[in-house]
Design an enzyme around this catalytic site. Structure first.
Site, PDB file in Angstrom:
ATOM      1  N   GLY A   1       0.817  -1.199   0.000  1.00 31.21           N
ATOM      2  CA  GLY A   1       0.000   0.000   0.000  1.00 31.21           C
ATOM      3  C   GLY A   1       0.857   1.257   0.000  1.00 31.21           C
ATOM      4  N   GLY A   2       0.429   2.258   0.758  1.00 27.64           N
ATOM      5  CA  GLY A   2       1.151   3.527   0.817  1.00 27.64           C
ATOM      6  C   GLY A   2       2.580   3.378   1.301  1.00 27.64           C
TER       7      GLY A   2
ATOM      8  N   GLY B   1      23.117   9.121 -32.109  1.00 27.09           N
ATOM      9  CA  GLY B   1      22.592   9.747 -30.898  1.00 27.09           C
ATOM     10  C   GLY B   1      23.152   9.113 -29.647  1.00 27.09           C
ATOM     11  N   ALA B   2      23.481   7.828 -29.715  1.00 32.96           N
ATOM     12  CA  ALA B   2      24.026   7.133 -28.546  1.00 32.96           C
ATOM     13  C   ALA B   2      25.407   7.685 -28.183  1.00 32.96           C
ATOM     14  CB  ALA B   2      24.088   5.638 -28.809  1.00 32.96           C
TER      15      ALA B   2
END
Length: 517
Positions: free
Chosen positions: A172-173, A407-408
């Site tokens: 949960g939280g 781009g790498a």
């Protein structure tokens, strides 16, 4: 005098009672599950005799659902401070023997107190999680307690190291505090993290899933990337926290500790002169390169089982902590993808926040193509890594071993993203793309019009390889500071780091950046 002795005896008895947590039966049950108690974990983690406990006598104030009859001294969490290898650390360990370690308003107050102290003193905070979640009987008070903890996690981020050990359920939280910290450790068969448990999943989606399948250590180490380290046992997890802290500074205004080493600075590693295969498509193991150049071959890998096409972790060069980021040619040819970009970007940002220099070992053919990557947002995820390197002001040393395309090339700590020292091996190929692909674009028409297209393309590929598929073209423009002999890599990195030790660089003043999330 006797009255005073009675008071002292009462104190001693209360302390003994508090140390029993939920009682001997609950402790036996914890041990039967192969788990240690909160206090046992703390004793294992800190230097012997160094732990000072705080708030041992706090109790919850809830009177709903008969809770006034279920009160325990300390109320389900052990908090305090101690030392690890002589250095101050603040700790909290949830006690599953007390109402399943569920978080009450009181527990949250105790945790927040040690987090506030850690920030005041500039020391790391370690949280050992073993809790069933929010204490339902306290309703909104428990939830507000979580929010108070999260707010402190956020403010402490990048100021002091925060480490979460998950040694039981975390649901949960409760999962958001570990998610906000710097490093999370989970143990196989013992640790679970999920926002909604198997029963809720079954009710809402109809899926039948076990705790292990939904949020076990293996799932989060390999598929989600939520956990950075997966260990076999609680003992191993505790030892790992101690080892991890040895690479980190106390806070963002200090440097990491220096550890003495007998590993010579100028140790030559002849095997590196032959490690790159003759065929550009054949892999080799980047772990061998890392092991050969770092102090004593010691490397603490982070996210070892997630996105294995990139390697990140801590090592030392001449006794100084360094973060290593390296493409792994053995997995997907070392290509960058969504998960690898996210993994490396977060690691680079951590190192930058805590004054840890970054050494980048490059062998990357590009980004992984395909609709799966594009639809998943590889553009924005790749931008995270680019952003992390460009933003980082710590010393950055880059060594290109083989491929660095397109781009790498840019993303992997190039000179234009303020790489301080950029070296290349003679085997480095730094170009927009590989020779075969480039020639097909540049000479497609010429090949089509010739009698022998294959021969034309082969000749042009050889020409392109000679002209561009080498480090000297980039060195000609100053984008590579030097071409180095592979066996000399350790020495050159150490000399570069020594030179950069006094580096001072700042980014423009701003409230905060807008990292592409």
């Amino acid at each position: 005098m006797s009255n005073q002795l009675d008071k002292v005896r009462e104190l001693i008895e209360l302390r003994a009672k508090a140390r029993l947590g939920g009682g001997e039966k609950a402790i036996e049950k914890q041990h039967a599950q192969g788990k240690y108690t909160a206090r046992e974990r703390i004793t294992m983690l800190v230097d012997e005799g160094s732990f000072e406990e705080l708030d041992m006598f706090m109790e919850h104030r809830c009177t709903n659902f008969g809770m006034e009859k279920k009160k325990y001294l300390g109320d389900g969490v052990v908090t305090g401070y101690g030392t690890i290898e002589g250095r101050l650390v603040y700790l909290f360990a949830q006690d599953f023997t007390v109402i399943g370690g569920s978080l009450s308003e009181t527990m949250a107050k105790k945790i927040c107190k040690v987090m506030d102290l850690a920030m005041l003193m500039g020391a790391p905070v370690v949280g050992l999680n073993d809790s069933g979640g929010a204490r339902i009987q306290e309703g909104i008070n428990a939830l507000s307690g979580y929010a108070e903890i999260f707010q402190r996690n956020i403010l402490a981020s990048g100021v002091i190291p925060q480490i979460s050990g998950i040694f039981g359920p975390c649901a949960g939280g409760a999962v958001y505090s570990p998610a906000l910290t710097d490093f999370t450790i989970m143990a196989k068969g013992m640790s679970y993290m999920f926002l909604t448990g198997p029963k809720v999943v079954k009710t809402v989606t109809g899926e039948d899933v076990t705790q292990e399948q939904l949020g076990g250590a293996e799932v989060h180490a390999t598929r989600s990337g939520v956990t950075h380290f997966m260990v076999e046992s609680g003992d191993e997890g505790i030892a790992l926290i101690r080892r991890l802290l040895s690479y980190l500074p106390q806070n963002n205004l200090e440097d990491p500790p220096i550890r003495e080493t007998n590993d010579p600075i100028d140790r030559l590693e002849d095997s590196l002169n032959e490690i790159i295969p003759d065929s550009p498509n054949r892999p080799y193991d980047m772990y061998e390169v890392i092991g050969a150049i770092v102090d004593d071959g010691a490397f603490l890998e982070v996210h070892a089982y997630y996105a294995p096409n990139i390697i990140v972790g801590f090592a030392r060069f001449n006794g100084r902590s360094v973060g290593i980021v390296a493409n792994q040619p053995k997995t997907l040819a070392g290509v960058l993808d969504i998960n690898a970009s996210r993994k490396a970007a977060r690691f680079v940002r951590f190192c930058d926040a805590f004054n840890i220099p970054i050494v980048t070992l490059v062998d990357v053919p590009g980004f992984l193509p395909g609709t799966g990557q594009e639809y998943g947002g590889v553009i924005v995820h790749g931008a995270k890594l680019l952003y992390a390197y460009g933003e980082a002001t710590v010393p950055k040393v880059t060594v290109t071993l083989r491929k660095s395309y397109g781009g790498a090339y840019i993303v992997m700590s190039c000179k234009q993203l303020r790489g301080d020292m950029n070296y290349a091996w003679p085997t480095a190929e730094i170009a927009v793309m590989g020779s075969a692909g480039a020639v097909e674009v540049l000479y497609a028409k010429e090949a089509k019009e010739s009698d022998n297209p294959a021969k034309v393309l082969a000749e042009k590929e050889a020409e392109y390889t000679e002209a561009f598929a080498n480090p000297y073209n980039a060195a000609k423009y100053g984008y590579i500071d030097d071409v180095i002999e592979p066996r000399n890599t350790r020495f050159r990195i150490i000399r570069a780091l020594q030179q950069l030790a006094t580096k001072k660089q700042t980014n423009p003043a701003k409230k905060h950046d807008n990292l592409p999330l």
